[in-house]
Design a protein around this motif. Structure first.
Motif, PDB file in Angstrom:
ATOM      1  N   LEU A 118      55.269   6.112  27.555  1.00 22.85           N
ATOM      2  CA  LEU A 118      54.833   7.239  28.383  1.00 22.85           C
ATOM      3  C   LEU A 118      53.742   8.046  27.689  1.00 22.85           C
ATOM      4  O   LEU A 118      53.876   8.400  26.510  1.00 22.85           O
ATOM      5  CB  LEU A 118      56.021   8.163  28.684  1.00 22.85           C
ATOM      6  N   ASP A 119      52.704   8.347  28.428  1.00 24.60           N
ATOM      7  CA  ASP A 119      51.651   9.243  27.928  1.00 24.60           C
ATOM      8  C   ASP A 119      51.735  10.613  28.585  1.00 24.60           C
ATOM      9  O   ASP A 119      50.988  11.518  28.204  1.00 24.60           O
ATOM     10  CB  ASP A 119      50.269   8.617  28.186  1.00 24.60           C
ATOM     11  N   VAL A 120      52.612  10.767  29.570  1.00 21.67           N
ATOM     12  CA  VAL A 120      52.689  12.018  30.334  1.00 21.67           C
ATOM     13  C   VAL A 120      54.150  12.432  30.490  1.00 21.67           C
ATOM     14  O   VAL A 120      55.038  11.585  30.675  1.00 21.67           O
ATOM     15  CB  VAL A 120      52.021  11.871  31.718  1.00 21.67           C
ATOM     16  N   ALA A 156      46.686  22.603  24.066  1.00 19.60           N
ATOM     17  CA  ALA A 156      46.558  21.315  23.388  1.00 19.60           C
ATOM     18  C   ALA A 156      47.561  21.158  22.251  1.00 19.60           C
ATOM     19  O   ALA A 156      47.861  20.036  21.837  1.00 19.60           O
ATOM     20  CB  ALA A 156      45.143  21.143  22.855  1.00 19.60           C
ATOM     21  N   GLU A 157      48.068  22.268  21.728  1.00 15.92           N
ATOM     22  CA  GLU A 157      49.067  22.236  20.671  1.00 15.92           C
ATOM     23  C   GLU A 157      50.199  23.176  21.044  1.00 15.92           C
ATOM     24  O   GLU A 157      49.983  24.187  21.706  1.00 15.92           O
ATOM     25  CB  GLU A 157      48.467  22.651  19.324  1.00 15.92           C
ATOM     26  N   GLY A 158      51.407  22.856  20.596  1.00 15.82           N
ATOM     27  CA  GLY A 158      52.530  23.736  20.888  1.00 15.82           C
ATOM     28  C   GLY A 158      53.850  23.008  20.736  1.00 15.82           C
ATOM     29  O   GLY A 158      53.896  21.795  20.500  1.00 15.82           O
ATOM     30  N   ALA A 159      54.940  23.760  20.861  1.00 18.92           N
ATOM     31  CA  ALA A 159      56.270  23.162  20.794  1.00 18.92           C
ATOM     32  C   ALA A 159      56.495  22.264  22.007  1.00 18.92           C
ATOM     33  O   ALA A 159      55.978  22.532  23.097  1.00 18.92           O
ATOM     34  CB  ALA A 159      57.328  24.267  20.737  1.00 18.92           C
ATOM     35  N   PHE A 160      57.268  21.206  21.789  1.00 20.90           N
ATOM     36  CA  PHE A 160      57.502  20.248  22.876  1.00 20.90           C
ATOM     37  C   PHE A 160      58.901  19.663  22.756  1.00 20.90           C
ATOM     38  O   PHE A 160      59.382  19.390  21.661  1.00 20.90           O
ATOM     39  CB  PHE A 160      56.476  19.105  22.810  1.00 20.90           C
ATOM     40  N   GLY A 171      56.275   7.474  23.111  1.00 18.32           N
ATOM     41  CA  GLY A 171      55.428   8.425  23.819  1.00 18.32           C
ATOM     42  C   GLY A 171      54.159   8.753  23.055  1.00 18.32           C
ATOM     43  O   GLY A 171      54.110   8.659  21.830  1.00 18.32           O
ATOM     44  N   THR A 172      53.142   9.128  23.798  1.00 20.67           N
ATOM     45  CA  THR A 172      51.911   9.664  23.227  1.00 20.67           C
ATOM     46  C   THR A 172      51.628  11.008  23.886  1.00 20.67           C
ATOM     47  O   THR A 172      52.304  11.416  24.823  1.00 20.67           O
ATOM     48  CB  THR A 172      50.735   8.685  23.420  1.00 20.67           C
ATOM     49  N   HIS A 173      50.620  11.712  23.409  1.00 16.05           N
ATOM     50  CA  HIS A 173      50.433  13.122  23.712  1.00 16.05           C
ATOM     51  C   HIS A 173      49.421  13.370  24.838  1.00 16.05           C
ATOM     52  O   HIS A 173      48.540  14.203  24.705  1.00 16.05           O
ATOM     53  CB  HIS A 173      49.989  13.856  22.442  1.00 16.05           C
ATOM     54  N   HIS A 174      49.578  12.659  25.945  1.00 19.42           N
ATOM     55  CA  HIS A 174      48.651  12.747  27.083  1.00 19.42           C
ATOM     56  C   HIS A 174      47.207  12.565  26.586  1.00 19.42           C
ATOM     57  O   HIS A 174      46.333  13.406  26.806  1.00 19.42           O
ATOM     58  CB  HIS A 174      48.799  14.077  27.825  1.00 19.42           C
ATOM     59  N   ILE A 175      46.983  11.431  25.964  1.00 17.96           N
ATOM     60  CA  ILE A 175      45.689  11.147  25.334  1.00 17.96           C
ATOM     61  C   ILE A 175      44.985   9.966  25.998  1.00 17.96           C
ATOM     62  O   ILE A 175      44.036   9.405  25.438  1.00 17.96           O
ATOM     63  CB  ILE A 175      45.867  10.853  23.831  1.00 17.96           C
TER      64      ILE A 175
END
Length: 399
Positions: free
Chosen positions: A254-256, A264-268, A280-284
């Motif tokens: 999953l990318d999303v 663009a940065e923050g807690a997740f 997973g990737t960071h919606h990239i």
């Protein structure tokens, strides 16, 4: 024109906008309240964003006439409010298609070879060739595409290079088009889910595609199949996917995610990323230098065309069909006040103009106006329009 760029943007794009004569304000740190204040302070004509959400208060904060999404989807923009305020919304479709397809295959290969787990154990000082020597391989596997737009079509030659068979469903896909693409046509998403060894999702988020991949979809998938989503999180029912990973051994790349931070940065956090069969990737998906350069070039092209012609390429919020029911065609001399006379006659008759264009003939002596109306002008109104000595004829026809 004044352009506010409120996200990271390629230098080539900033230089291109300035070369057009635009006043460019570049501040990728703007978000939420700070963006609202910047719109009030600078009052730009055009706003350019990537992932930043554009809300109703932002659209109401100044005199914007155009919002450009430096990417494909526009689900982060309040398109309804933009339409109500007469603000164009445009995007850059297809410019990131190769980048997203490349990431989708990166996720497929990562799932098959368990590449992230390999890396993690090496970093922990563990050698575990026995566990990681059980990949299925891609050759001969069936890739099922949900969506065959720009990105879906980029998946096809890459799958073919790996020796995979491709089947697909898409709202616009026909058996004839599928044959031309040399892929298998399937009539429904469930047909794809039940047959594919690997499913990859490439549809835009619309009311019709919201939770397109729900419980029934995952129930149809083969046990242990791979599921890839580089489209939009809301296309997938994450609760149903959680069930599928836990109960059917579905492996997901999953990318999303529905819980992505606005910045663009923050807690997740998301329950899916804690499962061992989920990578997973960071919606990239669109975040390659090649894709961003292509998108920047397209943004410049949109602004150039808008400045030079008033038309907006890739606009997404124009009415596909207006309430217009009649077309008024007026042939006239190209003189001051002619169209004002026509519009005055229509206004006095309480007839609303939906769309209009005025085309000039060679020599700039004569023109023809095509005016779409919500109701039919009476014979009396037509006589009033024709009374102007600079008008040759005025006829009306139903649409």
């Amino acid at each position: 024109m004044k352009v506010l760029v409120a996200d990271k943007f390629e230098q080539s794009g900033l230089d291109g906008l300035r070369a057009l004569g635009c006043e460019v304000i570049y501040d990728p740190s703007l978000k939420e309240e700070s963006l609202i204040e910047a719109l009030r302070l600078h009052n730009p004509d055009i706003l350019v964003v990537r992932s930043t959400k554009v809300t109703a208060p932002m659209l109401e904060a100044g005199d914007l006439s155009l919002v450009i999404r430096a990417g494909a989807g526009v689900n982060t923009i309040d398109v309804a409010t933009a339409s109500q305020r007469g603000i164009y919304v445009a995007n850059c479709p297809g410019k990131n298609a190769i980048a997203v397809a490349e990431l989708a295959f990166g996720l497929i290969l990562s799932l098959d070879r368990r590449i992230p787990d390999n890396v993690q154990q090496l970093r922990e000082g563990r050698w575990n060739k026995k566990e990681f020597s059980e990949a299925r391989g891609l050759a001969g596997q069936t890739l099922g595409l949900i969506g065959v737009g720009n990105i879906g079509r980029e998946m096809i030659p890459r799958a073919r290079a790996f020796g995979m068979r491709v089947i697909a469903w898409s709202r616009s896909l026909t058996p004839e088009t599928a044959e031309a693409l040399q892929i298998g046509y399937r009539a429904t998403p469930l047909d794809v889910a039940s047959e594919a060894d690997i499913v990859s999702v490439h549809v835009a988020l619309t009311p019709e595609t919201h939770h397109l991949c729900g419980r029934a979809f995952f129930e149809a998938m083969k046990p242990g199949a791979y599921f890839i989503n580089t489209a939009r999180a809301e296309v997938v029912d994450e609760e149903a996917l959680l069930w599928a990973v836990r109960e059917k051994g579905i492996r997901a790349g999953l990318d999303v995610f529905s819980t992505e931070p606005a910045a663009a940065e923050g807690a997740f956090d998301n329950p899916l990323v804690h499962l061992p069969n989920v990578y997973g990737t960071h919606h990239i998906g669109a975040s390659t230098r090649q894709a961003q350069e292509a998108i920047a070039e397209e943004v410049v092209n949109i602004v150039r065309t808008y400045m030079q012609t008033g038309h907006v390429p890739n606009v997404v919020n124009l009415a596909k069909r207006t309430p217009a029911r009649y077309l008024l065609v007026v042939r006239h001399l190209d003189r001051v006040g002619v169209l004002a006379h026509v519009f005055d006659c229509l206004r006095e008759a309480q007839i609303n103009v939906q769309e209009t264009e005025n085309i000039i003939f060679e020599g700039a002596e004569a023109a023809v106006a095509r005016i779409q109306l919500d109701s039919e002008p009476s014979a009396e109104v037509l006589r009033a329009i024709r009374s102007n000595p600079n008008i040759f004829s005025a006829v009306v026809m139903p649409l």
